[in-house]
Motif scaffolding. Structure first.
Motif, PDB file in Angstrom:
ATOM      1  N   THR A 102       0.932  -1.101  -0.132  1.00  0.00           N
ATOM      2  CA  THR A 102       0.088   0.007   0.126  1.00  0.00           C
ATOM      3  C   THR A 102       0.818   1.355   0.087  1.00  0.00           C
ATOM      4  O   THR A 102       0.581   2.087  -0.614  1.00  0.00           O
ATOM      5  CB  THR A 102      -1.058  -0.093   1.125  1.00  0.00           C
ATOM      6  N   ALA A 103       1.972   1.315   0.747  1.00  0.00           N
ATOM      7  CA  ALA A 103       2.980   2.274   0.750  1.00  0.00           C
ATOM      8  C   ALA A 103       3.322   2.539  -0.637  1.00  0.00           C
ATOM      9  O   ALA A 103       3.511   3.787  -0.908  1.00  0.00           O
ATOM     10  CB  ALA A 103       3.800   2.132   1.857  1.00  0.00           C
ATOM     11  N   VAL A 104       3.862   1.660  -1.263  1.00  0.00           N
ATOM     12  CA  VAL A 104       4.641   1.993  -2.687  1.00  0.00           C
ATOM     13  C   VAL A 104       3.380   2.456  -3.511  1.00  0.00           C
ATOM     14  O   VAL A 104       3.535   3.488  -4.479  1.00  0.00           O
ATOM     15  CB  VAL A 104       4.985   0.446  -3.276  1.00  0.00           C
ATOM     16  N   LEU A 105       2.118   1.963  -3.382  1.00  0.00           N
ATOM     17  CA  LEU A 105       1.225   2.409  -4.456  1.00  0.00           C
ATOM     18  C   LEU A 105       0.801   4.047  -4.077  1.00  0.00           C
ATOM     19  O   LEU A 105       0.866   4.544  -5.173  1.00  0.00           O
ATOM     20  CB  LEU A 105      -0.168   1.599  -4.239  1.00  0.00           C
ATOM     21  N   THR A 106       0.698   4.440  -2.714  1.00  0.00           N
ATOM     22  CA  THR A 106       0.577   5.547  -2.673  1.00  0.00           C
ATOM     23  C   THR A 106       1.705   6.648  -2.913  1.00  0.00           C
ATOM     24  O   THR A 106       1.712   7.887  -3.383  1.00  0.00           O
ATOM     25  CB  THR A 106       0.293   5.987  -1.268  1.00  0.00           C
ATOM     26  N   ALA A 107       3.055   6.033  -2.738  1.00  0.00           N
ATOM     27  CA  ALA A 107       4.050   6.771  -2.934  1.00  0.00           C
ATOM     28  C   ALA A 107       4.419   7.306  -4.465  1.00  0.00           C
ATOM     29  O   ALA A 107       5.037   8.242  -4.765  1.00  0.00           O
ATOM     30  CB  ALA A 107       5.295   5.941  -2.398  1.00  0.00           C
ATOM     31  N   VAL A 108       4.075   6.281  -5.342  1.00  0.00           N
ATOM     32  CA  VAL A 108       3.930   6.283  -6.669  1.00  0.00           C
ATOM     33  C   VAL A 108       2.771   7.250  -7.452  1.00  0.00           C
ATOM     34  O   VAL A 108       3.008   7.297  -8.548  1.00  0.00           O
ATOM     35  CB  VAL A 108       4.433   5.078  -7.527  1.00  0.00           C
ATOM     36  N   GLY A 109       1.911   7.585  -6.686  1.00  0.00           N
ATOM     37  CA  GLY A 109       0.776   8.600  -7.238  1.00  0.00           C
ATOM     38  C   GLY A 109      -0.569   8.003  -7.096  1.00  0.00           C
ATOM     39  O   GLY A 109      -1.373   8.802  -7.186  1.00  0.00           O
ATOM     40  N   ALA A 110      -0.985   6.964  -6.395  1.00  0.00           N
ATOM     41  CA  ALA A 110      -2.085   6.328  -6.025  1.00  0.00           C
ATOM     42  C   ALA A 110      -2.724   7.324  -5.059  1.00  0.00           C
ATOM     43  O   ALA A 110      -2.226   7.466  -3.731  1.00  0.00           O
ATOM     44  CB  ALA A 110      -2.123   4.974  -5.699  1.00  0.00           C
ATOM     45  N   VAL A 111      -3.861   7.709  -5.182  1.00  0.00           N
ATOM     46  CA  VAL A 111      -4.529   8.329  -3.891  1.00  0.00           C
ATOM     47  C   VAL A 111      -4.958   7.195  -2.925  1.00  0.00           C
ATOM     48  O   VAL A 111      -5.043   6.176  -3.213  1.00  0.00           O
ATOM     49  CB  VAL A 111      -6.046   8.980  -4.391  1.00  0.00           C
ATOM     50  N   VAL A 112      -4.932   7.802  -1.746  1.00  0.00           N
ATOM     51  CA  VAL A 112      -4.881   7.050  -0.468  1.00  0.00           C
ATOM     52  C   VAL A 112      -6.118   6.156  -0.632  1.00  0.00           C
ATOM     53  O   VAL A 112      -5.886   4.675  -0.326  1.00  0.00           O
ATOM     54  CB  VAL A 112      -4.857   7.465   1.015  1.00  0.00           C
ATOM     55  N   PRO A 113      -7.289   6.346  -0.789  1.00  0.00           N
ATOM     56  CA  PRO A 113      -8.426   5.488  -0.941  1.00  0.00           C
ATOM     57  C   PRO A 113      -8.407   4.646  -1.890  1.00  0.00           C
ATOM     58  O   PRO A 113      -8.785   3.328  -1.832  1.00  0.00           O
ATOM     59  CB  PRO A 113      -9.544   6.578  -1.100  1.00  0.00           C
ATOM     60  N   ALA A 114      -7.767   5.026  -3.230  1.00  0.00           N
ATOM     61  CA  ALA A 114      -7.614   4.046  -4.256  1.00  0.00           C
ATOM     62  C   ALA A 114      -6.702   2.737  -3.812  1.00  0.00           C
ATOM     63  O   ALA A 114      -6.822   1.750  -4.128  1.00  0.00           O
ATOM     64  CB  ALA A 114      -7.108   4.628  -5.566  1.00  0.00           C
ATOM     65  N   ALA A 115      -5.611   3.351  -3.460  1.00  0.00           N
ATOM     66  CA  ALA A 115      -4.697   2.234  -2.921  1.00  0.00           C
ATOM     67  C   ALA A 115      -5.121   1.110  -1.666  1.00  0.00           C
ATOM     68  O   ALA A 115      -5.140   0.072  -1.895  1.00  0.00           O
ATOM     69  CB  ALA A 115      -3.399   2.749  -2.315  1.00  0.00           C
ATOM     70  N   VAL A 116      -5.916   1.736  -0.776  1.00  0.00           N
ATOM     71  CA  VAL A 116      -6.775   0.976   0.409  1.00  0.00           C
ATOM     72  C   VAL A 116      -7.928  -0.044  -0.525  1.00  0.00           C
ATOM     73  O   VAL A 116      -7.979  -0.850  -0.008  1.00  0.00           O
ATOM     74  CB  VAL A 116      -7.191   1.868   1.227  1.00  0.00           C
ATOM     75  N   ALA A 117      -8.513   0.742  -1.376  1.00  0.00           N
ATOM     76  CA  ALA A 117      -9.471  -0.008  -1.963  1.00  0.00           C
ATOM     77  C   ALA A 117      -8.971  -1.307  -2.947  1.00  0.00           C
ATOM     78  O   ALA A 117      -9.390  -2.574  -2.880  1.00  0.00           O
ATOM     79  CB  ALA A 117     -10.321   0.927  -3.056  1.00  0.00           C
ATOM     80  N   LEU A 118      -7.656  -1.297  -3.334  1.00  0.00           N
ATOM     81  CA  LEU A 118      -6.931  -2.292  -4.003  1.00  0.00           C
ATOM     82  C   LEU A 118      -6.503  -3.432  -3.067  1.00  0.00           C
ATOM     83  O   LEU A 118      -6.715  -4.569  -3.316  1.00  0.00           O
ATOM     84  CB  LEU A 118      -5.979  -1.530  -4.925  1.00  0.00           C
ATOM     85  N   VAL A 119      -5.735  -2.972  -1.898  1.00  0.00           N
ATOM     86  CA  VAL A 119      -5.244  -3.944  -0.916  1.00  0.00           C
ATOM     87  C   VAL A 119      -6.126  -4.471   0.108  1.00  0.00           C
ATOM     88  O   VAL A 119      -5.989  -5.756   0.263  1.00  0.00           O
ATOM     89  CB  VAL A 119      -3.966  -3.109  -0.296  1.00  0.00           C
ATOM     90  N   ALA A 120      -7.038  -3.564   0.407  1.00  0.00           N
ATOM     91  CA  ALA A 120      -7.864  -3.989   1.698  1.00  0.00           C
ATOM     92  C   ALA A 120      -8.615  -5.592   1.541  1.00  0.00           C
ATOM     93  O   ALA A 120      -8.801  -6.284   2.389  1.00  0.00           O
ATOM     94  CB  ALA A 120      -8.754  -3.014   1.955  1.00  0.00           C
ATOM     95  N   PRO A 121      -9.300  -5.431   0.272  1.00  0.00           N
ATOM     96  CA  PRO A 121     -10.083  -6.966   0.153  1.00  0.00           C
ATOM     97  C   PRO A 121      -8.898  -8.039   0.212  1.00  0.00           C
ATOM     98  O   PRO A 121      -9.417  -9.224   0.720  1.00  0.00           O
ATOM     99  CB  PRO A 121     -10.831  -6.723  -1.061  1.00  0.00           C
ATOM    100  N   ILE A 122      -7.739  -7.924  -0.492  1.00  0.00           N
ATOM    101  CA  ILE A 122      -6.942  -9.114  -0.440  1.00  0.00           C
ATOM    102  C   ILE A 122      -6.274  -9.329   1.269  1.00  0.00           C
ATOM    103  O   ILE A 122      -6.383 -10.435   1.567  1.00  0.00           O
ATOM    104  CB  ILE A 122      -5.809  -8.889  -1.457  1.00  0.00           C
ATOM    105  N   GLY A 123      -5.917  -8.409   1.619  1.00  0.00           N
ATOM    106  CA  GLY A 123      -5.360  -8.234   3.084  1.00  0.00           C
ATOM    107  C   GLY A 123      -6.290  -8.746   4.088  1.00  0.00           C
ATOM    108  O   GLY A 123      -5.778  -9.770   4.667  1.00  0.00           O
ATOM    109  N   LEU A 124      -7.345  -8.507   3.805  1.00  0.00           N
ATOM    110  CA  LEU A 124      -8.663  -8.903   4.837  1.00  0.00           C
ATOM    111  C   LEU A 124      -8.976 -10.490   4.553  1.00  0.00           C
ATOM    112  O   LEU A 124      -9.375 -11.276   5.559  1.00  0.00           O
ATOM    113  CB  LEU A 124      -9.745  -7.942   4.680  1.00  0.00           C
ATOM    114  N   GLY A 125      -8.759 -10.878   3.217  1.00  0.00           N
ATOM    115  CA  GLY A 125      -8.966 -12.310   2.968  1.00  0.00           C
ATOM    116  C   GLY A 125      -7.882 -13.019   3.652  1.00  0.00           C
ATOM    117  O   GLY A 125      -8.209 -14.175   4.174  1.00  0.00           O
TER     118      GLY A 125
END
Length: 488
Positions: A102-125
């Motif tokens: 998630t840190a890499v995604l936001t560091a390279v330009g993804a907005v925070v909600p977008a990065a969390v939206a991508l990673v949260a479902p997988i991580g909580l799985g």
């Protein structure tokens, strides 16, 4: 009584009434927005609806809908198996992998909600499969997004550095990024050990499934004796008989026992002793999932979310809905029942609160609070209040908007030279971003929405307590570390 005071009282009532009575907080927030907006502020229904966060609604529905399909067709399970091979079965590393991704995604330009939206479902799985506290997983994902969020090329970093530049204030983008990253790493270490990380140390994925904590059966163990207890082989015997309606013929034995171990069953002909013996061998690993057409298309859809949000600045919610429609057309069986798994209660909760906070912003309550801070004659105290307001408001509203609004309020203190410009901006940036863990922010709402349904209420309450604690504690800590010493 001014409209500003009335709106603040309304916000307090929303939380109080929803806590004491069984009233849905999101529905209550919309009702209070209607009452305050119509009776006291004299807004029309269109004005009130203008504050409804349609973009947030689409993000929450689109992402949870997409990952419901991904769960249905086995894509999430495939990702779980693949990720466990990367960490070589070390379960304690999984939350940290999610933090870094998630840190890499936001560091390279993804907005925070977008990065969390991508990673949260997988991580909580992962959290559900490996018995990791969903609060631990969710908070490390959100902290990871905040850690990378202030890189010089990130959205938060660009906004903060741009506001400072427009107001002719000295800035240090690299220092802002470094301080934010390190603060979130330290905070995540605290979260890791507070929410059960110590119990994960030493646990590993085994051939029979996730290794259980001491005293608990391991996945795949039979209730009566574990997998291969004592190093021997389990032998199960039954008298040869056929009950009425059995599919077997007289004199044969049909085993109905289901295990996750390799089993050899001998069928004894009638008259040879009347017993059949089922010999259960050592546990064997289930065959890995393969990539079929539905899973390949789902992975391509997830990849399109990453590419679209990072490189083309496309809305994650709209993209997620587009992918779900395509998957529903090409693989209808994957979409069966998926829409019912969207976190509708969470959607109503978050959108209702944001609707009321938007009303507060329209009538100038946020500016009213900021002007009150600006009137403080003690610069250090004013700096603390700015950080506190930034944290509290950001817990319920857009962090991006708060950063753009509150940094100019700090200009009078910074131009006087009594408070270090970089130190205050670092403190304000961290204070306004770490409270994204609040379930009323987009990131927190995504974590709640993707948590196991049985634990969703627990996760919501946990994030609410944690988010409010951060809104109070972090401004004081960052003020004491970055502002008071006057290092920069």
């Amino acid at each position: 009584m001014s409209d500003h005071v009335i709106s603040i009282i309304g916000l307090v009532l929303i939380f109080t009434v929803a806590t004491v009575f069984s009233v849905h907080m999101g529905a209550l927030a919309i009702v209070v927005a209607f009452v305050v907006g119509t009776v006291f502020v004299h807004e029309s229904a269109d004005d009130i609806f203008a504050g409804f966060p349609g973009d947030l609604f689409v993000v929450l529905v689109g992402v949870t809908f997409l990952f419901a399909i991904a769960k249905n067709n086995g894509t999430v399970s495939w990702l779980v198996h693949g990720s466990m091979r990367v960490v070589r079965g070390r379960i304690a590393l999984i939350p940290w992998i999610m933090f870094l991704v998630t840190a890499v995604l936001t560091a390279v330009g993804a907005v925070v909600p977008a990065a969390v939206a991508l990673v949260a479902p997988i991580g909580l799985g992962f959290a559900k499969r490996y018995r990791i506290n969903p609060l631990l997983m969710g908070l490390l994902i959100i902290n990871g997004a905040s850690a990378g969020g202030f890189s010089p090329i990130s959205v938060f970093g660009s906004i903060t550095n741009g506001v400072m530049s427009r107001n002719n204030l000295p800035g240090n983008p690299a220092l802002l990024f470094l301080c934010s990253f390190l603060f979130n790493v330290v905070l995540s270490l605290f979260v890791f050990f507070l929410f059960g990380g110590r119990a994960l140390l030493g646990r590993r994925e085994t051939a029979a499934g996730p290794e259980a904590p001491a005293g608990e059966p391991r996945a795949g163990d039979s209730p009566g004796g574990g997998a291969g207890g004592g190093g021997g082989r389990t032998v199960t015997a039954a008298l040869s008989s056929a009950s009425p309606g059995s599919s077997g013929s007289p004199g044969s034995f049909v085993s109905t026992t289901t295990t996750t171990t390799a089993t050899t069953t001998a069928t004894v002909p009638a008259g040879s002793g009347g017993a059949a013996v089922a010999v259960t061998g050592e546990p064997v690993e289930e065959p890995p999932l393969t990539l079929d057409r539905a899973r390949v298309l789902t992975l391509l859809g997830l990849l399109s979310l990453v590419v679209g949000s990072l490189f083309f600045d496309l809305n994650v919610g709209l993209m997620a809905l587009t992918v779900t429609v395509v998957l529903s057309l090409v693989s209808p069986e994957s979409a069966k029942g998926a829409v019912d798994k969207c976190a509708w209660s969470t959607v109503l909760l978050v959108c209702g609160i944001v609707t009321f906070v938007s009303l507060m912003e329209r009538i100038g309550t946020i500016d009213y609070l900021g002007e009150g801070v600006a009137s403080v004659r003690t610069p250090l105290l004013g700096a603390l209040l700015i950080c506190l307001i930034g944290a509290v408001v950001s817990a319920f509203a857009s962090t991006t908007g708060i950063l753009g609004a509150l940094i100019p309020l700090a200009v009078p203190f910074l131009l006087g030279g009594e408070v270090g410009a970089v130190g205050l901006i670092v403190a304000l940036a961290i204070s306004a971003s770490v409270v994204d863990s609040s379930p009323f922010s987009t990131s927190g709402a995504l974590v709640v929405a993707n948590s196991p349904e049985a634990r969703r209420d627990t996760v919501f309450r946990g994030l609410m307590v944690w988010g409010l604690a951060m809104a109070v504690a972090v401004p004081a800590v960052t003020w004491g570390v970055f502002v008071v010493p006057g290092w920069f």
